[in-house]
Write an enzyme that holds these catalytic residues in place. Structure first.
Site, PDB file in Angstrom:
ATOM      1  N   THR A  76       7.387   2.892   1.436  1.00  0.00           N
ATOM      2  CA  THR A  76       7.928   4.013   0.665  1.00  0.00           C
ATOM      3  C   THR A  76       7.738   5.328   1.405  1.00  0.00           C
ATOM      4  O   THR A  76       8.661   6.151   1.488  1.00  0.00           O
ATOM      5  CB  THR A  76       7.248   4.082  -0.713  1.00  0.00           C
ATOM      6  OG1 THR A  76       7.573   2.901  -1.451  1.00  0.00           O
ATOM      7  CG2 THR A  76       7.706   5.308  -1.493  1.00  0.00           C
TER       8      THR A  76
ATOM      9  N   ARG B 227       0.825  -1.211   0.000  1.00  0.00           N
ATOM     10  CA  ARG B 227       0.000   0.000   0.000  1.00  0.00           C
ATOM     11  C   ARG B 227       0.858   1.259   0.000  1.00  0.00           C
ATOM     12  O   ARG B 227       0.361   2.350   0.253  1.00  0.00           O
ATOM     13  CB  ARG B 227      -0.943  -0.012   1.208  1.00  0.00           C
ATOM     14  CG  ARG B 227      -1.992  -1.116   1.116  1.00  0.00           C
ATOM     15  CD  ARG B 227      -2.721  -1.368   2.416  1.00  0.00           C
ATOM     16  NE  ARG B 227      -3.457  -0.224   2.908  1.00  0.00           N
ATOM     17  CZ  ARG B 227      -4.245  -0.238   3.985  1.00  0.00           C
ATOM     18  NH1 ARG B 227      -4.399  -1.378   4.655  1.00  0.00           N
ATOM     19  NH2 ARG B 227      -4.869   0.842   4.384  1.00  0.00           N
ATOM     20  N   GLY B 228       2.158   1.095  -0.238  1.00  0.00           N
ATOM     21  CA  GLY B 228       3.041   2.255  -0.317  1.00  0.00           C
ATOM     22  C   GLY B 228       3.510   2.777   1.019  1.00  0.00           C
ATOM     23  O   GLY B 228       4.139   3.837   1.095  1.00  0.00           O
TER      24      GLY B 228
ATOM     25  N   TYR C 200      15.919  -1.697  -0.973  1.00  0.00           N
ATOM     26  CA  TYR C 200      16.474  -0.387  -0.617  1.00  0.00           C
ATOM     27  C   TYR C 200      17.150   0.380  -1.755  1.00  0.00           C
ATOM     28  O   TYR C 200      17.308   1.601  -1.640  1.00  0.00           O
ATOM     29  CB  TYR C 200      17.394  -0.544   0.589  1.00  0.00           C
ATOM     30  CG  TYR C 200      16.583  -0.950   1.802  1.00  0.00           C
ATOM     31  CD1 TYR C 200      15.838  -0.010   2.505  1.00  0.00           C
ATOM     32  CD2 TYR C 200      16.495  -2.281   2.195  1.00  0.00           C
ATOM     33  CE1 TYR C 200      15.047  -0.374   3.577  1.00  0.00           C
ATOM     34  CE2 TYR C 200      15.707  -2.664   3.269  1.00  0.00           C
ATOM     35  CZ  TYR C 200      14.988  -1.697   3.958  1.00  0.00           C
ATOM     36  OH  TYR C 200      14.192  -2.064   5.011  1.00  0.00           O
TER      37      TYR C 200
ATOM     38  N   PHE D  22      22.730  -4.559  13.022  1.00  0.00           N
ATOM     39  CA  PHE D  22      22.110  -3.630  13.983  1.00  0.00           C
ATOM     40  C   PHE D  22      20.660  -3.396  13.598  1.00  0.00           C
ATOM     41  O   PHE D  22      20.220  -3.716  12.505  1.00  0.00           O
ATOM     42  CB  PHE D  22      22.871  -2.293  14.023  1.00  0.00           C
ATOM     43  CG  PHE D  22      23.160  -1.707  12.676  1.00  0.00           C
ATOM     44  CD1 PHE D  22      22.202  -0.948  12.014  1.00  0.00           C
ATOM     45  CD2 PHE D  22      24.374  -1.928  12.037  1.00  0.00           C
ATOM     46  CE1 PHE D  22      22.455  -0.401  10.775  1.00  0.00           C
ATOM     47  CE2 PHE D  22      24.644  -1.386  10.788  1.00  0.00           C
ATOM     48  CZ  PHE D  22      23.677  -0.626  10.151  1.00  0.00           C
TER      49      PHE D  22
END
Length: 414
Positions: free
Chosen positions: A96, A92-93, A125, A414
């Site tokens: 982003t 659903r974005g 990414y 991490f």
């Protein structure tokens, strides 16, 4: 359905348990209370982004405030972590929106010119300008099939001895060795006392059938010069003992300490194999054994770098050789990075300023992030069609300069 109605806001300290639930579910990991307490000890709510849908936490992205060693320098870097979306809110974005929001906040704050992360999936990414900057080596060693060579004669390191330790009781010694080596190893992150206690935290849910964390110090009359952290796994079969040593970390100040620690780890009684991840691609172990194939080495991605303030980031590191190059850069998310930049740099320092001169090399911010730690060659990116050479010879010169005498090591997740 999109995520436009979902609020993205700063998290709060009292939301950690809810966030931990989301992260644990997203990564399919068993997280007992000991794990929650360890992770919560380094949680920075002011750097936590929460996506909230009608009172429910359905997305999260955070960052830690730490330093990162880069070629020739140690710089502040946003250590991006705990990125996840509830399975009910995928596609659903929302991811982003959170990543763009986070990049905007890092850029606006101006504290860090660089962001760094480990990627759960490598295809995610690059969409946000992160380039693969450091790979790591994993070994599955057949310990009975190899022997380690001794260091070359004539070394000046004082003689040492090994001492078994409880890791969390000797943090001062571990930190001393680590800090002595950290400035020279790109990819290593700073560890204050809080971070050391997190690194050494030992939740049973994370042991995967192994023992508690063990430690050994290499000590000399001048103080500690190395340490190793490992776990053991007890196994027996019809032929007798078939145990495994899981090496977590080996740090040494000199070849004598390095060889002594690895010989100890690879010759422990009742063990027939050893595994280690988080090794650098230039790990010296590969040159110490008499049969490298028995190391069972394989490579995986490690650190992904995003240049947030490009000119400041490029000026912050050092370069292997002198170079004067104009780089044309495009950045779809942070417009301030787009343009032509003259990089004048070398082993003693660098400047990076806007330029109207014709470009010598063209790339996106992703490729420069990939090359930033000296572990990914600009020339290789050029051969892949990811970097364009506009002036003959410029790419070879820039690629050589961006390299470094030690490859980056992703030493910890991490």
């Amino acid at each position: 359905m999109d995520s436009s109605e979902i609020q993205i806001r700063i998290g709060a300290a009292d939301e950690w348990e809810t966030i931990a639930d989301l992260v644990g579910q997203a990564f399919h990991q068993p997280h007992d209370q000991a794990w929650r307490d360890a992770e919560g000890s380094v949680f920075e709510p002011e750097r936590s982004l929460v996506a909230e849908d009608t009172g429910l936490v359905v997305g999260h992205a955070a960052a830690y405030t730490r330093e990162l060693t880069v070629p020739g320098a140690v710089i502040p870097a946003a250590h991006v972590t705990q990125v996840g979306v509830a399975p009910t809110h995928r596609r659903r974005g929302l991811l982003t929106r959170m990543m763009r929001h986070q990049l905007g906040e890092i850029a606006a704050a101006g504290r860090e010119a660089v962001a760094v992360l480990w990627a759960s999936e490598g295809k995610i990414y690059p969409r946000f300008g992160y380039g693969l900057a450091a790979q790591h080596l994993h070994v599955d060693v057949m310990t009975r099939e190899i022997r380690l060579a001794d260091p070359a004669p004539g070394g000046t390191a004082p003689a040492g001895r090994l001492r078994l330790v409880q890791p969390d009781e000797v943090i001062t010694d571990l930190a001393k060795v680590y800090e002595q080596q950290r400035p020279d190893r790109p990819g290593w992150s700073s560890r204050d006392d809080r971070w050391w206690r997190y690194v050494l935290a030992d939740p049973e849910s994370q042991r995967r059938g192994a023992t508690a964390l063990h430690g050994v110090l290499h000590e000399t009359p001048d103080g500690p010069t190395g340490y190793a952290l490992w776990r053991g796994v007890s196994r027996w079969d019809g032929n007798g003992p078939n145990g495994e040593v899981r090496v977590r970390e080996v740090v040494a100040a000199d070849p004598a300490a390095y060889v002594t620690l690895w010989r100890f780890l690879l010759t422990l009684d009742l063990a027939r194999s050893a595994t280690a991840g988080f090794l650098a691609l230039d790990e010296p172990l590969q040159h110490l054994v008499d049969e490298p194939r028995r190391l069972g080495a394989r490579i995986s991605d490690g650190l992904w770098i995003r240049l947030v303030d490009l000119p400041r980031a490029l000026a912050a590191r050092r370069y292997a050789t002198d170079v004067d190059v104009v780089i044309e850069v495009s950045d779809d998310l942070l417009a301030a990075n787009t343009g032509r930049w003259r990089l004048t740099a070398g082993p003693d320092g660098a400047t990076c300023t806007a330029s109207t001169d014709p470009a010598d090399v063209s790339a996106t911010v992703l490729e420069l992030g990939a090359a930033y730690l000296g572990g990914t060659s600009l020339a290789a990116l050029g051969a892949a069609g990811r970097v364009r050479e506009l002036t003959p010879g410029a790419l070879a010169a820039a690629s050589t300069a961006f390299g470094w005498h030690r490859l980056p090591q992703p030493a910890e997740v991490f």
